[in-house]
Design an enzyme around this catalytic site. Sequence first.
Site, PDB file in Angstrom:
ATOM      1  N   ASP A 116       5.027  -8.037  -0.455  1.00 25.54           N
ATOM      2  CA  ASP A 116       4.294  -9.241  -0.845  1.00 25.54           C
ATOM      3  C   ASP A 116       5.206 -10.417  -1.153  1.00 25.54           C
ATOM      4  O   ASP A 116       4.751 -11.555  -1.253  1.00 25.54           O
ATOM      5  CB  ASP A 116       3.476  -8.954  -2.114  1.00 25.54           C
ATOM      6  CG  ASP A 116       2.184  -8.227  -1.823  1.00 25.54           C
ATOM      7  OD1 ASP A 116       1.664  -8.371  -0.706  1.00 25.54           O
ATOM      8  OD2 ASP A 116       1.699  -7.506  -2.714  1.00 25.54           O
TER       9      ASP A 116
HETATM   10  C1  BGC Z   1       5.074  -8.544  -7.175  1.00 28.49           C
HETATM   11  C2  BGC Z   1       4.673  -7.601  -6.068  1.00 28.49           C
HETATM   12  C3  BGC Z   1       3.192  -7.531  -5.974  1.00 28.49           C
HETATM   13  C4  BGC Z   1       2.553  -8.898  -5.933  1.00 28.49           C
HETATM   14  C5  BGC Z   1       1.063  -8.750  -6.016  1.00 28.49           C
HETATM   15  C6  BGC Z   1       4.387  -9.876  -7.011  1.00 28.49           C
HETATM   16  O1  BGC Z   1       4.719 -10.721  -8.074  1.00 28.49           O
HETATM   17  O2  BGC Z   1       6.479  -8.681  -7.196  1.00 28.49           O
HETATM   18  O3  BGC Z   1       5.223  -6.320  -6.290  1.00 28.49           O
HETATM   19  O4  BGC Z   1       2.850  -6.823  -4.820  1.00 28.49           O
HETATM   20  O5  BGC Z   1       3.005  -9.706  -6.982  1.00 28.49           O
HETATM   21  O6  BGC Z   1       0.370  -9.915  -5.859  1.00 28.49           O
HETATM   22  C1  NOJ Z   2       2.856  -4.022  -5.112  1.00 24.73           C
HETATM   23  C2  NOJ Z   2       1.614  -4.280  -4.326  1.00 24.73           C
HETATM   24  O1  NOJ Z   2       0.493  -3.740  -5.001  1.00 24.73           O
HETATM   25  C3  NOJ Z   2       1.730  -3.702  -2.936  1.00 24.73           C
HETATM   26  O2  NOJ Z   2       0.578  -4.006  -2.194  1.00 24.73           O
HETATM   27  C4  NOJ Z   2       2.958  -4.210  -2.249  1.00 24.73           C
HETATM   28  O3  NOJ Z   2       3.052  -3.581  -0.985  1.00 24.73           O
HETATM   29  C5  NOJ Z   2       4.203  -3.931  -3.075  1.00 24.73           C
HETATM   30  N1  NOJ Z   2       4.040  -4.446  -4.403  1.00 24.73           N
HETATM   31  C6  NOJ Z   2       5.464  -4.532  -2.444  1.00 24.73           C
HETATM   32  O4  NOJ Z   2       5.491  -5.916  -2.578  1.00 24.73           O
END
Ligand code: BGC
Ligand code: NOJ
Length: 814
Positions: free
Chosen positions: A487
Amino acid sequence: MQYGTFDDVRREYVITRPDTPLPWINYLGCEAYFGIISNTAGGYSFYKDARLRRITRYRYNHAPLDLGGRYVYLRDDASGEFWSPTWQPTRTALQDYTCRHGQGYTTIQSSHAGITAQIRYFVPLGENLEIWQTTLTNQRAQPAELSLFSLVEFCLWDAQDDSTNFQRNYSIGQVEVVDEVIYHKTEYRERRDHFAYFACSEPLAGFDTQRDEFLGPYRGWDNPQAVAEGRARNSLCNGWQPIGSQQVRLALQPGESRQVIFLLGYHENPVADKFDPPGSQVINKRGVLPVIARYRQPTVVEQAFARLNHYWDELLGRLQVQTPDLHTDRMINIWNAYQCMVTFNMSRSASSFESGIGRGLGFRDSNQDLLGFVHLVPARARERILDLAATQLASGGAYHQYQPLTKRGNNDVGGNFNDDPLWLVLGVAAYIKETGDWDILSQAVEYDNQPGSAEPLLGHLRRSMQYTLDRLGPHGLPLIGRADWNDCLNLNCFSETPGQSFQTTTNTEGKVAESVFIGGLYVLAAQEMEGLLRHLGLAVEGQAWLDAAATLGQAVLGAGWDGGWFRRAYDAFGQPVGSSENVEGQIFIEPQGMCVMAGLGLQDGRAAQALAAVQQRLATPHGILLQQPAFSHYYLNLGEISSYPPGYKENASVFCHTNPWIMIAETKLGHGDLAHDYYLRINPSAREGISEVHRCEPYVYAQTIAGRDAATHGEAKNSWLSGTAAWNYVAITQWILGIRPGLEGLEIQPVIPQDWPGFKAVREWRGTRYEIEVERQGVAGAVELWADGQRIAGNLLPLPPAGTARVQVRVILM
Ligand code: BGC
Ligand code: NOJ
C-alpha cells in the site's frame, strides 16, 4: 526474557506478570458479538462492527497504557482498602497474578490481602453477550466483609462519532435501571432499535450509570470515589458519559468461595416492537429477560464454557501435527489456526493497533485471510466470498474495503489498487480445493450490490483476470494504479502536502507506473483459474488465460528481471524500482516471493538466483527484510514507503506477511532447511525467550519486526491482524509439511529439514480423516505414497469413495 509460558495441554498462554511490555491481548467471541481483552482486562466490545456498533468505550494511545476495560474492584469493607484483581486500573501489587489467554476466553486470577479472585471472561456460542464469571475465595483465617464493584463505560454506538462529536453526545446518553439490570439505551428513543444491558447474578447493594458520579470530580479509574467510600451512588445518567457499575456486598467465611456472574449483552428488537408498553418510551425487554435469567446460573455458565472448548477441540482437530519441532507444533496445532480465525473475523479493524474506526473488511486482506481459515468453518468462508464478490465493481476492479454491518463497499481508504481483484481468484480457488463445493461458481452475485447486475461468481473471476489485461503499461507489465499489495509504494501519488493521506489523495492518471509483483500474482492466479475451468470442461478458455499469463510472464522475465533478481516496479517516469540501478531500495522481497511461487524462473535458474539474492541481501536473524537499502529520505516518486524512518513498516522492516512467500518459494527449489529456518525466525513461540526485544505477544504473529536499519531491530509491532497469519499457516502446513488440498485430490509433498526423521499429521479433508505418517529414508526429497497399504503413483491422493471415514497415509521421502 519471558513474561509467561505456554500451557499447550490447555491451549493457553499463561502470563505471569501484569506489566508486559505492551498490552498482550486476546479476542472474545467468534460469531457476531466480539471483544478485545488485554492481560489486565483492558479492551472493549462490539456487535459485528467495531465502528458502527461499539458497545463499550475505549481510548487508544493512553498513558498509562491500556486504560478502560472490563473492570472489577474489590474492597475490604472493614479496612477500606480496595484493589483491582486484574491489576489495572489501580495497579496494586498482587500475589500469584496469572492471565490465561485461551481460544475465545481469558481468565485472570490473583490474590491480595488474603482474598483470591478469578475472573473468566468469554462469549457463549450463539449468544450476543459476554460473561464475567467471577470467583472469590477468602483465604484468611477470619471472615471477610467485601464489596465487589463492576465497571464498564458505554460507547454511544458509533465509535467515530463518540470520540469526536461532544457538543451533541454530552446531551444524549440515556439508561434504564429495572430490577437491578442496567440498560444502556442512548438513541433508542429515535432511530436505534438496539440496546445494551449489564446484569449481575447477585442482589445489588447499589449501582451507578453516570460516570462522574461514580468517579467523583477529577478522579480517575484508579481511584473512584464510590469504590473508595464503599458506596454506590445509584446515579441515573442523563447525558454526559453513561457507565454501568454494580456493587455487591459479600460476607465470606474463612475458606469460603462465592461465584458472582456479570453479564454484558447486546440486543435488537423488531422496529415495531421496540417499546413495552407500545407507545411508551420504555425498552421492550421480553427478548432479553429469559437470557439474563439463564446465564445468572453458574451451571448454565459452566455448560456454555464447556461448549466453547468443545467447539475449539473440533476446529483445531481438523489439522494436528506432531513434528520434531515444538514451535512448529504449537503454532500449527493451536495459535496460528486461532489467529487465522481472528483475522477472518476482524480483518484489519480492531486490535491494539487498529482502532476499529479506521478500516472495515479489506478486499485484498479478507481474500488472503480465507487461505488460512477455509478449513475451519467452510460455510462462513463461502458467505464471505459471496459478500466480497458482491462489492466487486463491474469493471472487474474492487472497492478496497467494506463495513461488515452494511456489506457495502466504500472508498474510505482509497480505491484503484490494481492487485485487489486477483486475490479473489486465489480465495475462491482455496475454498473449492478445501470443500469441493463447485456450486459456488454458479452462484449469482451482484456487482457493487446493484440489483439487476448479478452474474455467476465465475464471471466475477473472469472480470478479475481481464481487469489486469486491460491495464498494461509500456513494458507490457500490469499498471500499478494507486498501489499493489504494498500500500505504501505510491508511484502515482506525488504527495507534498503534510497530513494528506497517501491512500486517498488524488493520483495522477497512472498510464506508466507498472508492477512486477502484479505480474507474478497474475501468473499464479491464471494457474488457479485454469484448474477451475478445466474441471468445468472449459479447458480451451483455461488455456487462453494461461496464454495471456505466459505473455505477461515473458514481460516479467524481460523488463521485470534486473540481472540478479526480479525488479519491483517501474515508476511514473518509466524508471525501474527495486533495481541495482537505484541507490536505495535496490531489491524488494515481494516480487522474489510472488514470481517464484508462480513458477517464474524455475526452469532457467533465475528463481534460484533471486532467492540467493534474498538470502544474501535481505535475510536477518529476525526475519527477511522488505527491501534494502532502506530509504533514508522521502522520495516524491515512491510515496509512503519512504515516509517511514529506515527499518520500520514498509521501509525495510521484516514485513512478516511476505516472509512465507519466500518460504514457499524455497520449497519450490526443494530447500527444506532454509524454508524452515526462515519459518522459525519469525515464529512467535520461537521468539518467546526474547520477549523484552520482541515486545508483542509471543503467541501470535505481528505484521512487522523492526529491520536492521531501525534503532530497535527485532521489535515487533501491529500484532494479530495481518495477512501474516494466513500465509504462515499456508507455508508451513501446505508447503513445508506439504499437505495440500487440491481440486481433484490431496497432494502430499513435504519439503522438511534434512535432520527431521519425519512427522505425523491428522488432516480432516472433505469429510475424510487422513492419518499421515511421513518417514525420511533419503535426502533427495522424492515422495513414495501409500494409502491404506496401496501404493499410489505420484504425489496425489485421489478422492476416496464417498463416505470413507479414514485413510491411513504412509509417505516415504527418498
Ligand atoms: C500502512 C500499510 C497499510 C495502509 C493501509 C499504511 O499506513 O503502512 O501497512 O496497508 O496504511 O491503508
Ligand atoms: C497492511 C494492509 O492491510 C495490506 O492490505 C497490505 O498489503 C500491507 N499492509 C502492505 O502494505
